[in-house]
Design a protein around this motif. Structure first.
Motif: not given
Length: 122
Positions: A3, A7, A11
């Motif tokens: 995860e 992310k 980003s």
């Protein structure tokens, strides 16, 4: 762990997209077509080297069309039927553009000429 990695990737893609959008705004501050083309070239390089999640850009296309309208091009010869020229900046053993060009070349009733500006080695 996965995860966090996803992310981070999201980003990074978002930051790349924000950066390229800021670069696009620079086009409008340039007065000469040469300056605009320099920025457009830089943006194109950015799009080709960094993942932004964007695969087309209306801003760049509109700017290039406007610049292209100013070019006075009068062909000196009529185009030949069944003869096709394909110019690629690079080809590689894998990738969508290489496969696309290969598939274009399959009809044997056409004459093909390929020009490669550079070839990536395996």
């Amino acid at each position: 762990m996965a995860e966090t990695s996803l992310k981070f990737v999201k980003s990074r893609i978002d930051k790349n997209y924000e950066c390229v959008k800021e670069l696009e705004q620079l086009i409008f501050s340039k007065k000469s077509d040469e300056e605009k083309l320099e920025i457009i070239s830089l943006i194109g390089k950015f799009y080709s080297e960094y993942i932004t999640g964007v695969y087309s850009c209306n801003t760049l296309e509109r700017q290039l069309i406007e610049i292209g309208k100013k070019i006075n091009f009068v062909p000196t010869k009529a185009a030949s039927n069944k003869k096709i020229l394909i110019v690629m900046s690079a080809c590689s053993p894998v990738g969508g553009h290489t496969v696309l060009v290969h598939n274009w070349s399959l009809p044997t009733h056409l004459r093909w000429c390929f020009v490669f500006c550079s070839v990536l080695s395996q």
